[in-house]
Design a protein around this motif. Sequence first.
Motif, PDB file in Angstrom:
ATOM      1  N   PHE A 184       0.813  -1.218   0.000  1.00 50.68           N
ATOM      2  CA  PHE A 184       0.000   0.000   0.000  1.00 50.68           C
ATOM      3  C   PHE A 184       0.852   1.277   0.000  1.00 50.68           C
ATOM      4  O   PHE A 184       0.400   2.341   0.376  1.00 50.68           O
ATOM      5  N   GLN A 185       2.119   1.157  -0.470  1.00 56.57           N
ATOM      6  CA  GLN A 185       2.889   2.365  -0.718  1.00 56.57           C
ATOM      7  C   GLN A 185       2.637   2.801  -2.155  1.00 56.57           C
ATOM      8  O   GLN A 185       1.978   2.093  -2.929  1.00 56.57           O
ATOM      9  N   ARG A 186       3.145   3.959  -2.527  1.00 55.38           N
ATOM     10  CA  ARG A 186       2.902   4.478  -3.869  1.00 55.38           C
ATOM     11  C   ARG A 186       3.280   3.443  -4.920  1.00 55.38           C
ATOM     12  O   ARG A 186       4.370   2.880  -4.890  1.00 55.38           O
ATOM     13  N   GLY A 187       2.377   3.180  -5.851  1.00 55.36           N
ATOM     14  CA  GLY A 187       2.594   2.174  -6.882  1.00 55.36           C
ATOM     15  C   GLY A 187       1.994   0.831  -6.524  1.00 55.36           C
ATOM     16  O   GLY A 187       1.846  -0.037  -7.389  1.00 55.36           O
ATOM     17  N   GLY A 188       1.638   0.626  -5.261  1.00 55.61           N
ATOM     18  CA  GLY A 188       1.024  -0.625  -4.824  1.00 55.61           C
ATOM     19  C   GLY A 188      -0.485  -0.584  -4.979  1.00 55.61           C
ATOM     20  O   GLY A 188      -1.086   0.491  -5.092  1.00 55.61           O
ATOM     21  N   PRO A 189      -1.148  -1.741  -4.960  1.00 62.01           N
ATOM     22  CA  PRO A 189      -2.592  -1.789  -5.204  1.00 62.01           C
ATOM     23  C   PRO A 189      -3.433  -1.115  -4.130  1.00 62.01           C
ATOM     24  O   PRO A 189      -4.581  -0.757  -4.382  1.00 62.01           O
ATOM     25  N   GLY A 190      -2.866  -0.933  -2.930  1.00 61.14           N
ATOM     26  CA  GLY A 190      -3.648  -0.324  -1.870  1.00 61.14           C
ATOM     27  C   GLY A 190      -3.426   1.164  -1.703  1.00 61.14           C
ATOM     28  O   GLY A 190      -4.078   1.804  -0.869  1.00 61.14           O
ATOM     29  N   PHE A 191      -2.517   1.753  -2.495  1.00 60.05           N
ATOM     30  CA  PHE A 191      -2.185   3.175  -2.312  1.00 60.05           C
ATOM     31  C   PHE A 191      -3.291   4.055  -2.874  1.00 60.05           C
ATOM     32  O   PHE A 191      -3.687   3.917  -4.026  1.00 60.05           O
ATOM     33  N   ARG A 192      -3.788   4.955  -2.036  1.00 64.79           N
ATOM     34  CA  ARG A 192      -4.846   5.891  -2.407  1.00 64.79           C
ATOM     35  C   ARG A 192      -6.082   5.160  -2.959  1.00 64.79           C
ATOM     36  O   ARG A 192      -6.788   5.685  -3.829  1.00 64.79           O
ATOM     37  N   GLU A 199     -13.631  -3.873  -0.589  1.00 67.15           N
ATOM     38  CA  GLU A 199     -12.915  -3.573  -1.829  1.00 67.15           C
ATOM     39  C   GLU A 199     -11.408  -3.545  -1.608  1.00 67.15           C
ATOM     40  O   GLU A 199     -10.637  -4.008  -2.461  1.00 67.15           O
ATOM     41  N   LEU A 200     -10.969  -3.036  -0.465  1.00 62.59           N
ATOM     42  CA  LEU A 200      -9.523  -3.000  -0.215  1.00 62.59           C
ATOM     43  C   LEU A 200      -8.974  -4.411  -0.069  1.00 62.59           C
ATOM     44  O   LEU A 200      -7.885  -4.713  -0.585  1.00 62.59           O
ATOM     45  N   ARG A 201      -9.691  -5.273   0.609  1.00 60.36           N
ATOM     46  CA  ARG A 201      -9.267  -6.679   0.695  1.00 60.36           C
ATOM     47  C   ARG A 201      -9.158  -7.289  -0.691  1.00 60.36           C
ATOM     48  O   ARG A 201      -8.227  -8.038  -0.986  1.00 60.36           O
ATOM     49  N   ARG A 202     -10.113  -6.982  -1.552  1.00 61.44           N
ATOM     50  CA  ARG A 202     -10.085  -7.535  -2.910  1.00 61.44           C
ATOM     51  C   ARG A 202      -8.850  -7.028  -3.661  1.00 61.44           C
ATOM     52  O   ARG A 202      -8.145  -7.806  -4.311  1.00 61.44           O
ATOM     53  N   ARG A 203      -8.572  -5.736  -3.539  1.00 62.86           N
ATOM     54  CA  ARG A 203      -7.427  -5.162  -4.254  1.00 62.86           C
ATOM     55  C   ARG A 203      -6.103  -5.747  -3.767  1.00 62.86           C
ATOM     56  O   ARG A 203      -5.155  -5.904  -4.547  1.00 62.86           O
ATOM     57  N   LEU A 204      -6.033  -6.044  -2.476  1.00 59.22           N
ATOM     58  CA  LEU A 204      -4.807  -6.573  -1.902  1.00 59.22           C
ATOM     59  C   LEU A 204      -4.741  -8.098  -1.976  1.00 59.22           C
ATOM     60  O   LEU A 204      -3.744  -8.698  -1.550  1.00 59.22           O
ATOM     61  N   GLY A 205      -5.784  -8.722  -2.503  1.00 62.60           N
ATOM     62  CA  GLY A 205      -5.794 -10.177  -2.618  1.00 62.60           C
ATOM     63  C   GLY A 205      -5.905 -10.888  -1.284  1.00 62.60           C
ATOM     64  O   GLY A 205      -5.416 -12.012  -1.123  1.00 62.60           O
ATOM     65  N   LEU A 206      -6.563 -10.237  -0.327  1.00 57.70           N
ATOM     66  CA  LEU A 206      -6.735 -10.837   0.996  1.00 57.70           C
ATOM     67  C   LEU A 206      -8.097 -11.487   1.095  1.00 57.70           C
ATOM     68  O   LEU A 206      -9.073 -11.037   0.469  1.00 57.70           O
ATOM     69  N   PRO A 207      -8.228 -12.551   1.899  1.00 59.24           N
ATOM     70  CA  PRO A 207      -9.530 -13.209   2.026  1.00 59.24           C
ATOM     71  C   PRO A 207     -10.558 -12.307   2.694  1.00 59.24           C
ATOM     72  O   PRO A 207     -10.204 -11.392   3.448  1.00 59.24           O
ATOM     73  N   LYS A 208     -11.808 -12.562   2.401  1.00 63.83           N
ATOM     74  CA  LYS A 208     -12.876 -11.798   3.038  1.00 63.83           C
ATOM     75  C   LYS A 208     -12.857 -12.049   4.538  1.00 63.83           C
ATOM     76  O   LYS A 208     -12.518 -13.124   5.011  1.00 63.83           O
ATOM     77  N   ALA A 209     -13.249 -11.013   5.285  1.00 64.53           N
ATOM     78  CA  ALA A 209     -13.314 -11.144   6.745  1.00 64.53           C
ATOM     79  C   ALA A 209     -14.430 -12.114   7.128  1.00 64.53           C
ATOM     80  O   ALA A 209     -15.446 -12.230   6.437  1.00 64.53           O
TER      81      ALA A 209
END
Length: 210
Positions: A184-192, A199-209
């Motif tokens: 989630f730093q600049r250039g990463g899928p979670g930045f801004r 949606e953030l979990r989806r972007r980061l490829g993390l499982p649903k809570a």
Amino acid sequence: MRIGIIGAGWLGGTVGRLWVQAGHEVLFSSRHPEQLVSMTRPLGPRASVGTPLQAAEFGPVVLIAVPYGALPQLGSDLREALRGKIVLDACNPPPGSDDALAREAQANGVGPTSAKYLPGTRLVRAFSAVDATAVEASAGRRSGKLAVPIAGDDTQAVQVAAWLVLDAGCEPLVVGNLAAATRFQRGGPGFRANTTMTELRRRLGLPKAD
């Protein structure tokens, strides 16, 4: 909780104000603290202003939201005052920067690089990937809260950071250790991303809570 803020600009000022409203004591600082009085006066007695050194000494938690190039000098000047503190690092190298510090952060990750220049701190990457306007909007909503990714090597410090994200009216998403903060730093899928938890979990490829 007593919290010092170093860099009370757009992000630091917004998050700090929300913390005051949540009941925390917050010392806002900058190189010109007198310029912050008009911002803090309406917040009441839990808000105060001071120098970066006073903010570093104020309490067990410090939020740093300054230009990234200032970190090495800041870490040197405030080394003893910050030692052992939980430091929430919201700083990012500017886009397009090609100086030595920016190259180091790109090569090694912003999280580990910040930890190098803020030695002795319990560093957590927090509020680094979201906009102040999104944080402020989230605090006014009952649902669809802003998801704020956080990462750190100190489990207790990460837990405190998560509580403070909640107190700012957002939802914390623990991504992993400092090395994982590259996601989630600049250039990463979670930045801004400035989006919801799902949606953030989806972007980061993390499982649903659960």
